[in-house]
Design an enzyme around this catalytic site. Sequence first.
Site, PDB file in Angstrom:
ATOM      1  N   GLY A 191       0.820  -1.211   0.000  1.00 30.11           N
ATOM      2  CA  GLY A 191       0.000   0.000   0.000  1.00 30.11           C
ATOM      3  C   GLY A 191       0.848   1.252   0.000  1.00 30.11           C
ATOM      4  O   GLY A 191       2.076   1.191  -0.150  1.00 30.11           O
ATOM      5  N   ALA A 192       0.194   2.397   0.181  1.00 31.21           N
ATOM      6  CA  ALA A 192       0.915   3.671   0.263  1.00 31.21           C
ATOM      7  C   ALA A 192       0.047   4.689   0.988  1.00 31.21           C
ATOM      8  O   ALA A 192      -1.179   4.554   1.037  1.00 31.21           O
ATOM      9  CB  ALA A 192       1.261   4.193  -1.127  1.00 31.21           C
ATOM     10  N   LYS A 204       5.409   6.392   2.051  1.00 28.82           N
ATOM     11  CA  LYS A 204       5.033   5.198   2.778  1.00 28.82           C
ATOM     12  C   LYS A 204       5.575   5.289   4.205  1.00 28.82           C
ATOM     13  O   LYS A 204       6.420   6.110   4.496  1.00 28.82           O
ATOM     14  CB  LYS A 204       5.608   3.948   2.087  1.00 28.82           C
ATOM     15  CG  LYS A 204       4.911   3.676   0.759  1.00 28.82           C
ATOM     16  CD  LYS A 204       5.362   2.375   0.102  1.00 28.82           C
ATOM     17  CE  LYS A 204       5.417   1.216   1.017  1.00 28.82           C
ATOM     18  NZ  LYS A 204       4.150   0.948   1.760  1.00 28.82           N
ATOM     19  N   GLY A 205       5.054   4.403   5.051  1.00 32.94           N
ATOM     20  CA  GLY A 205       5.561   4.360   6.420  1.00 32.94           C
ATOM     21  C   GLY A 205       4.545   4.775   7.462  1.00 32.94           C
ATOM     22  O   GLY A 205       4.875   4.850   8.642  1.00 32.94           O
ATOM     23  N   GLY A 206       3.305   5.024   7.027  1.00 32.77           N
ATOM     24  CA  GLY A 206       2.254   5.332   7.992  1.00 32.77           C
ATOM     25  C   GLY A 206       2.128   4.233   9.038  1.00 32.77           C
ATOM     26  O   GLY A 206       1.823   4.497  10.201  1.00 32.77           O
ATOM     27  N   GLU A 230       9.924  -2.436   3.902  1.00 33.83           N
ATOM     28  CA  GLU A 230       9.158  -2.262   2.657  1.00 33.83           C
ATOM     29  C   GLU A 230      10.082  -1.811   1.523  1.00 33.83           C
ATOM     30  O   GLU A 230       9.991  -2.305   0.395  1.00 33.83           O
ATOM     31  CB  GLU A 230       8.032  -1.238   2.872  1.00 33.83           C
ATOM     32  CG  GLU A 230       6.947  -1.755   3.799  1.00 33.83           C
ATOM     33  CD  GLU A 230       5.907  -0.722   4.191  1.00 33.83           C
ATOM     34  OE1 GLU A 230       4.852  -1.123   4.682  1.00 33.83           O
ATOM     35  OE2 GLU A 230       6.156   0.490   4.043  1.00 33.83           O
TER      36      GLU A 230
HETATM   37  C1  5RP Z   1       3.050   0.877   6.167  1.00 31.19           C
HETATM   38  C2  5RP Z   1       2.710   1.540   4.896  1.00 31.19           C
HETATM   39  C3  5RP Z   1       1.343   1.336   4.360  1.00 31.19           C
HETATM   40  O1  5RP Z   1       1.428   0.800   3.093  1.00 31.19           O
HETATM   41  C4  5RP Z   1       0.638   2.668   4.308  1.00 31.19           C
HETATM   42  O2  5RP Z   1       0.662   3.254   5.605  1.00 31.19           O
HETATM   43  C5  5RP Z   1      -0.807   2.517   3.830  1.00 31.19           C
HETATM   44  O3  5RP Z   1      -1.570   1.868   4.799  1.00 31.19           O
HETATM   45  P1  5RP Z   1      -3.085   1.514   4.592  1.00 31.19           P
HETATM   46  O4  5RP Z   1      -3.164   0.449   3.556  1.00 31.19           O
HETATM   47  O5  5RP Z   1      -3.524   1.035   5.961  1.00 31.19           O
HETATM   48  O6  5RP Z   1      -3.819   2.773   4.187  1.00 31.19           O
HETATM   49  O7  5RP Z   1       3.509   2.195   4.268  1.00 31.19           O
HETATM   50  O8  5RP Z   1       4.337   1.224   6.610  1.00 31.19           O
END
Ligand code: 5RP
Length: 220
Positions: free
Chosen positions: A82-83, A94-96, A103
């Site tokens: 994801g992103a 990325k990195g949320g 990753e």
């Molecule tokens: C995790 C990430 C995720 O891909 C990004 O935060 C998106 O998360 P989600 O699919 O919950 O919206 O980079 O480190």
Amino acid sequence: MTQDEMKRKAAEAAMEYVVTDSIVGVGTGSTVNHFIDLLADIKGKIEGAVSSSEASTERMKKHGIRVYDLNEVNELPVYIDGADESDHYLNLIKGGGGALTREKIIAGAADKFVCIADETKLVDVLGAFPLPVEVIPMARSYIARELVKLGGRPVWRDSFITDNGNIILDVHDFEIMEPIRMENEINKLAGVVTVGIFANRPADVLILGTPEGARTVYSK
Ligand code: 5RP
């Protein structure tokens, strides 16, 4: 349609990129969780997976999907992740979820990087989402000062330790007009493990979940 339903649509569409009898690179987050659940249905048709986080590893193991260490794997045809944001060139933030380092390693090792997200993640310019930076704990204050010099407003992510034992600074107020330059600039600071800009290795394909179904976006 809810945002989560759109994430599910993107995950469903990513299934066509899975290569039979191969190892699949698997990212982290709520969109990828949908993908993992779908992958479980075809686990007999793949050799296994490599994982970008302890959370994804645990979810895959619960489903009975075999998880390999990246060091055991010579070929990785595809990585699905994801992103938090993507621009039209498929440069990403990325990195949320805090898994950005692993990753980025798996994205680098994979032949093809397929990014899955709901349509709200597509932006003209990266930076409205606070930029995650994984930092060695002793470098926290130093790196925070350097990020301020670059024009950002770093915030220490509360009570969060990465799978690698480090901390995250989330940097607000960056308008990332030159993603590669910014990625290189931040990465070269001693104490930074990884910055959450994926521009030197952007996604190859972006699948966006929308109320009308999944839409595939290629780099401009
Ligand atoms: C995790 C990430 C995720 O891909 C990004 O935060 C998106 O998360 P989600 O699919 O919950 O919206 O980079 O480190």
